[in-house]
Design an enzyme around this catalytic site. Sequence first.
Site, PDB file in Angstrom:
ATOM      1  N   ASP A  73     -15.608  15.477 -85.984  1.00 17.30           N
ATOM      2  CA  ASP A  73     -16.269  16.737 -85.951  1.00 17.30           C
ATOM      3  C   ASP A  73     -15.411  17.862 -86.376  1.00 17.30           C
ATOM      4  O   ASP A  73     -15.902  18.960 -86.364  1.00 17.30           O
ATOM      5  CB  ASP A  73     -16.650  16.878 -84.533  1.00 17.30           C
ATOM      6  CG  ASP A  73     -15.252  16.995 -83.609  1.00 17.30           C
ATOM      7  OD1 ASP A  73     -14.346  16.844 -84.041  1.00 17.30           O
ATOM      8  OD2 ASP A  73     -15.637  16.969 -82.313  1.00 17.30           O
ATOM      9  N   ASP A 112     -17.734  10.581 -84.911  1.00 15.87           N
ATOM     10  CA  ASP A 112     -17.669  11.383 -83.734  1.00 15.87           C
ATOM     11  C   ASP A 112     -18.719  11.830 -82.823  1.00 15.87           C
ATOM     12  O   ASP A 112     -19.758  12.126 -83.404  1.00 15.87           O
ATOM     13  CB  ASP A 112     -16.703  12.572 -84.236  1.00 15.87           C
ATOM     14  CG  ASP A 112     -15.402  12.956 -83.590  1.00 15.87           C
ATOM     15  OD1 ASP A 112     -15.155  11.983 -82.496  1.00 15.87           O
ATOM     16  OD2 ASP A 112     -14.630  13.642 -84.226  1.00 15.87           O
ATOM     17  N   LYS A 142     -16.266   7.620 -81.705  1.00 15.19           N
ATOM     18  CA  LYS A 142     -15.147   8.425 -81.151  1.00 15.19           C
ATOM     19  C   LYS A 142     -15.647   9.373 -80.002  1.00 15.19           C
ATOM     20  O   LYS A 142     -16.482  10.301 -80.160  1.00 15.19           O
ATOM     21  CB  LYS A 142     -14.254   8.792 -81.924  1.00 15.19           C
ATOM     22  CG  LYS A 142     -12.670   9.457 -81.482  1.00 15.19           C
ATOM     23  CD  LYS A 142     -11.985   9.896 -82.466  1.00 15.19           C
ATOM     24  CE  LYS A 142     -12.261  11.410 -82.729  1.00 15.19           C
ATOM     25  NZ  LYS A 142     -12.082  12.376 -82.000  1.00 15.19           N
ATOM     26  N   GLU A 144     -13.741  12.283 -76.932  1.00 13.73           N
ATOM     27  CA  GLU A 144     -12.599  12.769 -76.420  1.00 13.73           C
ATOM     28  C   GLU A 144     -12.590  12.671 -74.739  1.00 13.73           C
ATOM     29  O   GLU A 144     -13.453  12.687 -74.219  1.00 13.73           O
ATOM     30  CB  GLU A 144     -12.383  14.372 -76.840  1.00 13.73           C
ATOM     31  CG  GLU A 144     -12.382  14.594 -78.251  1.00 13.73           C
ATOM     32  CD  GLU A 144     -12.309  16.002 -78.564  1.00 13.73           C
ATOM     33  OE1 GLU A 144     -12.094  16.530 -79.719  1.00 13.73           O
ATOM     34  OE2 GLU A 144     -12.341  16.956 -77.711  1.00 13.73           O
ATOM     35  N   GLU A 211      -3.124  13.224 -80.167  1.00 12.50           N
ATOM     36  CA  GLU A 211      -3.044  14.558 -80.970  1.00 12.50           C
ATOM     37  C   GLU A 211      -2.140  15.496 -80.078  1.00 12.50           C
ATOM     38  O   GLU A 211      -2.371  15.757 -78.963  1.00 12.50           O
ATOM     39  CB  GLU A 211      -4.518  15.251 -81.138  1.00 12.50           C
ATOM     40  CG  GLU A 211      -4.234  16.182 -81.881  1.00 12.50           C
ATOM     41  CD  GLU A 211      -5.755  16.926 -82.401  1.00 12.50           C
ATOM     42  OE1 GLU A 211      -5.670  17.975 -83.192  1.00 12.50           O
ATOM     43  OE2 GLU A 211      -6.679  16.024 -82.138  1.00 12.50           O
TER      44      GLU A 211
END
Length: 297
Positions: A73, A112, A142, A144, A211
């Site tokens: 994204d 994403d 993916k 988060e 990250e």
Amino acid sequence: MTQSNEPARTPGTPAPGDAAPTLYGGRGSRRVTVRDIAAAKRRGEKWPMLTAYDAMTAAVFDEAGIPVLLVGDSAGNAHLGYDSTVPVTLDQMIMLSAAVVRGTRRTLVVGDLPFGSYQEGPVQALRNATRLMKEAGVGAVKLEGGERSAEAIDLLVRSGIPVMAHVGLTPQSVNAYGGHPVQGRGDEAAQQLRRDAKAVQDAGAFAVVLELVTGDLAAEVTGELVIPTVGIGAGAQCDAQVLVWTDMAGMTDWPGGRKPRFVKEYARLREVLGDAAKAFAEDVVEGGYPAPEHSFR
């Protein structure tokens, strides 16, 4: 049940004529899979991942041997002109992911799940991850979040959808963070990151992005996990490293010249394209293009 005359193979190693035993630079007749990713972790092999948002760029990276491409994204910033990843929609991610899949033959394409497409809970996550796989053809998705996303990851994996997790700084939460702070500083923050990483592994994720995590903590987490870690601003000890391709290739125009510390530019494509555009424009203005050899009779 039929029996095969082929000799037994160690899990993760390719059949004759199939993908090479190493991830980076390998050649073969099939796409990289999550089993190949797991085998690389067991071998201690490091591997690269880049983002991609279109078929032509993805084809270049595929031909270069990049084993995993993330249709991130990050397209919001790098491709669509947004100030953050938050405005990116699922329909946009499906369109971009399908283009990357069409442009590649070997790489594992990870799509994403954008902000708002899974935060309601596991059922919403499954519905939208299913769309990404069916309509775009990605090999994995993916999302988060650590402990807070574990239930969604578990349902996706049990439903046959491979999941790459993402902990540490999660860009979709930029408004909650109030910026992009380094994660894992201090005992409490470090323990939370460990819990998040362990939670996504236990839920079935095949890899986890770390990250903006302190290098020492990322190294410890990498050693504690069975699944590979993919670092971005998380030091050199992660199993893999990822960069946004426009950052890696020197396409990004950093506001005020403030390039993030973890970004290394391997080319200056912004200058190359700018020079090419100027040369074309001058050629047109001066009458040098099209020349006779560019015209039809």
